[in-house]
Design a protein around this motif. Structure first.
Motif, PDB file in Angstrom:
ATOM      1  N   LEU A 143       0.564  -0.916  -0.098  1.00 12.02           N
ATOM      2  CA  LEU A 143      -0.074   0.312   0.015  1.00 12.02           C
ATOM      3  C   LEU A 143       0.688   1.349  -0.129  1.00 12.02           C
ATOM      4  N   ASP A 144       1.699   1.052   0.605  1.00 14.87           N
ATOM      5  CA  ASP A 144       3.279   2.152   0.989  1.00 14.87           C
ATOM      6  C   ASP A 144       3.090   2.429  -0.772  1.00 14.87           C
ATOM      7  N   VAL A 145       4.138   1.794  -1.730  1.00 13.72           N
ATOM      8  CA  VAL A 145       4.153   1.901  -2.691  1.00 13.72           C
ATOM      9  C   VAL A 145       2.940   2.357  -3.628  1.00 13.72           C
ATOM     10  N   ILE A 146       2.089   1.971  -4.055  1.00  7.83           N
ATOM     11  CA  ILE A 146       0.719   2.727  -4.473  1.00  7.83           C
ATOM     12  C   ILE A 146       0.508   3.335  -4.468  1.00  7.83           C
ATOM     13  N   ALA A 296      16.283   7.364 -11.679  1.00  7.64           N
ATOM     14  CA  ALA A 296      15.544   7.247  -9.833  1.00  7.64           C
ATOM     15  C   ALA A 296      15.017   7.826  -9.151  1.00  7.64           C
ATOM     16  N   VAL A 297      13.975   8.938 -10.701  1.00  8.71           N
ATOM     17  CA  VAL A 297      13.898  10.785  -9.424  1.00  8.71           C
ATOM     18  C   VAL A 297      12.875   9.766  -8.707  1.00  8.71           C
ATOM     19  N   VAL A 298      11.804   8.964  -8.592  1.00 15.16           N
ATOM     20  CA  VAL A 298      11.281   7.940  -8.479  1.00 15.16           C
ATOM     21  C   VAL A 298      11.249   7.353  -8.257  1.00 15.16           C
ATOM     22  N   ALA A 299      11.759   5.642  -7.220  1.00 10.50           N
ATOM     23  CA  ALA A 299      11.756   5.026  -7.264  1.00 10.50           C
ATOM     24  C   ALA A 299      11.083   4.034  -6.072  1.00 10.50           C
ATOM     25  N   LEU A 300      10.005   3.294  -6.984  1.00 11.14           N
ATOM     26  CA  LEU A 300       9.411   1.973  -6.710  1.00 11.14           C
ATOM     27  C   LEU A 300       9.903   0.306  -6.246  1.00 11.14           C
ATOM     28  N   MET A 301      10.109  -0.013  -4.504  1.00 10.91           N
ATOM     29  CA  MET A 301      10.587  -0.807  -4.179  1.00 10.91           C
ATOM     30  C   MET A 301       9.112  -1.904  -4.153  1.00 10.91           C
ATOM     31  N   ILE A 302       8.953  -2.373  -5.355  1.00 11.61           N
ATOM     32  CA  ILE A 302       8.036  -3.706  -5.068  1.00 11.61           C
ATOM     33  C   ILE A 302       8.286  -4.903  -4.461  1.00 11.61           C
ATOM     34  N   PRO A 303       7.234  -5.471  -3.181  1.00 10.42           N
ATOM     35  CA  PRO A 303       8.022  -6.133  -2.522  1.00 10.42           C
ATOM     36  C   PRO A 303       7.406  -7.419  -3.193  1.00 10.42           C
ATOM     37  N   PRO A 304       8.264  -8.486  -2.719  1.00  6.75           N
ATOM     38  CA  PRO A 304       8.036 -10.111  -3.645  1.00  6.75           C
ATOM     39  C   PRO A 304       6.958 -10.755  -2.730  1.00  6.75           C
ATOM     40  N   LEU A 305       6.757 -11.480  -3.204  1.00  6.06           N
ATOM     41  CA  LEU A 305       5.226 -12.459  -2.479  1.00  6.06           C
ATOM     42  C   LEU A 305       5.491 -12.585  -1.417  1.00  6.06           C
ATOM     43  N   ARG A 306       6.876 -13.371  -0.888  1.00 10.18           N
ATOM     44  CA  ARG A 306       7.202 -14.027   0.912  1.00 10.18           C
ATOM     45  C   ARG A 306       6.758 -13.046   1.416  1.00 10.18           C
ATOM     46  N   GLU A 307       7.140 -11.513   1.229  1.00 10.96           N
ATOM     47  CA  GLU A 307       7.543 -10.372   1.773  1.00 10.96           C
ATOM     48  C   GLU A 307       5.595  -9.736   2.072  1.00 10.96           C
ATOM     49  N   ARG A 308       4.097 -10.305   1.464  1.00 15.57           N
ATOM     50  CA  ARG A 308       3.379  -9.802   1.739  1.00 15.57           C
ATOM     51  C   ARG A 308       2.545 -11.091   1.327  1.00 15.57           C
TER      52      ARG A 308
END
Length: 450
Positions: A143-146, A296-308
């Motif tokens: 949700l933070d990434v979104i 990387a002006v805006v860098a979005l780190m999308i979490p892997p499934l094992r972390e969600r």
């Protein structure tokens, strides 16, 4: 003659269903059995209301023709078979009259279930893009990434998406573009690992006629995406000299075709994706440091499934719904045993791997409504003995009872556990126990199990 007629009906490519004046089925051909996903033994000699379910305020076209004595032509009907699977047919139904009395009713049915579902899926596939609402999950990290991506969509800054393969980076790309003021302009995508270096350069920057043998005046991706968004997937696959040329275009907002002298101004928002740690790529000289900071002006780190993993059930439900439509099935959920497999898996392929696992499981099913561990792909089932041992509830011996009573108690424990695991789905429970439905129902009745 009767046998000959029934065999002839089985050769027809339309469903034939005949009932008598009591509503009991007397003829049920092979095609009808196929389109309603029912065995003949489940329908023949039974009243249709004991087998099929109709929506409120709707009546079977067979019974309508029986009660009115008039033909019912070209009527679309939606109803459910004995396991709740939705059936849609277009029916032509005729009363059979002898000596002025209706003695039976014959229905000729054409299946439109597949057509309806395919049309619905086709409409969804024609949607212009994904939106932020299409990203499934309630995990706080996701949700933070979104939220950050939504903020970035309001600007024209470059975006770098960082995430493992299968995490859903393409959903974020399309969502950002759709929510931006460039949504009415093109979104052009190119995988940098899909083409050789020489071809990649001409595709990115365009060519001028005569620049090399066979070259034509052709715009590159930057010109095609002018005013819109350009996605470069797996950016780190670009060789260093192309990364340098890309950096120059981003800095000067101008592109020069191969073999050309004229610089063409372009207004393009760049979104790039990588599936590895960017700083490791920089150390390995697979990614230029200056290009990284420009993107990387805006860098979005999308979490892997094992972390969600708290999103696992939501994702499973979504994929079951998707493939129910595509595969014409009526799967409701997964069993506790299958869910345990999923929770113990590390998901190297992330959400994409989960989707493929659900699709694979549903392809191995017939009419069951619960995905069990027996339906899972091979590499999940290889772990089954370990999981079964961990989930097994031992039976405690009671020396006050004789052997027969203790065996019945043990049988009750086993049946109760399997029935609970399969959410009391008789067919699936019987399959897991290696019994027929009739044998399982007999044992349940003997043990007083509902």
């Amino acid at each position: 003659m009767e046998k000959l007629l029934i065999n002839a009906m089985d050769c027809l490519n339309v469903g034939v269903h005949i009932i008598d004046v009591t509503g009991k089925t007397i003829v049920y051909n092979h095609k009808m059995s196929e389109l309603e996903a029912m065995n003949r033994s489940e329908v023949l000699d039974k009243n249709i209301h004991d087998v099929f379910q109709f929506q409120e305020n709707e009546e079977s076209t067979l019974l309508t023709a029986l009660h009115t004595g008039e033909a019912v032509l070209n009527v679309k009907q939606q109803y459910f078979n004995n396991i709740g699977r939705k059936i849609m047919t277009v029916n032509n139904t005729y009363p059979i009259v002898e000596a002025g009395e209706v003695t039976a009713v014959m229905e000729i049915a054409t299946d439109v279930t597949k057509i309806e579902r395919l049309l619905r899926h086709q409409k969804e596939a024609l949607k212009p893009s994904f939106h932020f609402d299409d990203i499934i999950g309630e995990n706080s990290g996701l949700l933070d990434v979104i939220e950050l991506a939504k903020r970035a969509a309001r600007t024209t800054s470059n975006v770098l998406l960082i995430g493992e393969t299968g995490t859903g980076k393409e959903l974020f790309v399309q969502s950002i573009h759709d929510a931006s003021n460039r949504s009415d302009k093109p979104l052009i995508a190119q995988n940098c690992a899909a083409l050789p270096d020489t071809l990649m350069e001409s595709i990115l920057f365009g060519t001028t006629k005569g620049a090399f043998t066979g070259a034509e005046d052709r715009p590159g991706l930057f010109e095609q995406a002018n005013g819109g968004t350009l996605l470069l997937d797996e950016l780190n696959s670009l060789p260093s000299h192309l990364q340098a040329k890309l950096l120059r275009v981003l800095q000067e907002k101008k592109v020069r075709r191969i073999g050309g002298l004229q610089e063409i101004s372009v207004d393009v928002r760049m979104i790039a994706t990588i599936n590895e740690d960017p700083f490791e790529l920089i150390v390995q000289e697979k990614l230029r440091k200056d290009l990284y900071y420009r993107l990387a002006v805006v860098a979005l780190m999308i979490p892997p499934l094992r972390e969600r993993m708290d999103d696992l059930d939501l994702l499973v439900e979504s994929f079951i719904h998707k493939y129910n439509d595509l595969l014409q099935m009526n799967v409701q959920s997964i069993s506790p045993a299958a869910r345990e497999h999923f929770r113990q898996h590390d998901w190297p392929g992330n959400v994409r791997e989960l989707e493929h696992a659900i699709e694979s499981a549903m392809n191995s099913m017939e009419y069951e409504q619960i995905i069990d561990e027996v339906h899972l792909p091979y590499y999940f089932r290889m772990k089954a003995p370990k999981l079964q041992k961990a989930m097994f509830t031992p039976f405690e011996q009671d020396s006050s009872k004789n052997l027969k009573e203790q065996l019945l108690d043990a049988e009750r424990v086993i049946l109760e556990k399997v029935l609970t695991d399969t959410q009391h789905h008789i067919t699936l429970a019987a399959k897991q126990l290696g019994l027929s439905r009739q044998s399982l129902q007999y044992r349940m009745k003997r043990l007083g199990l509902q």
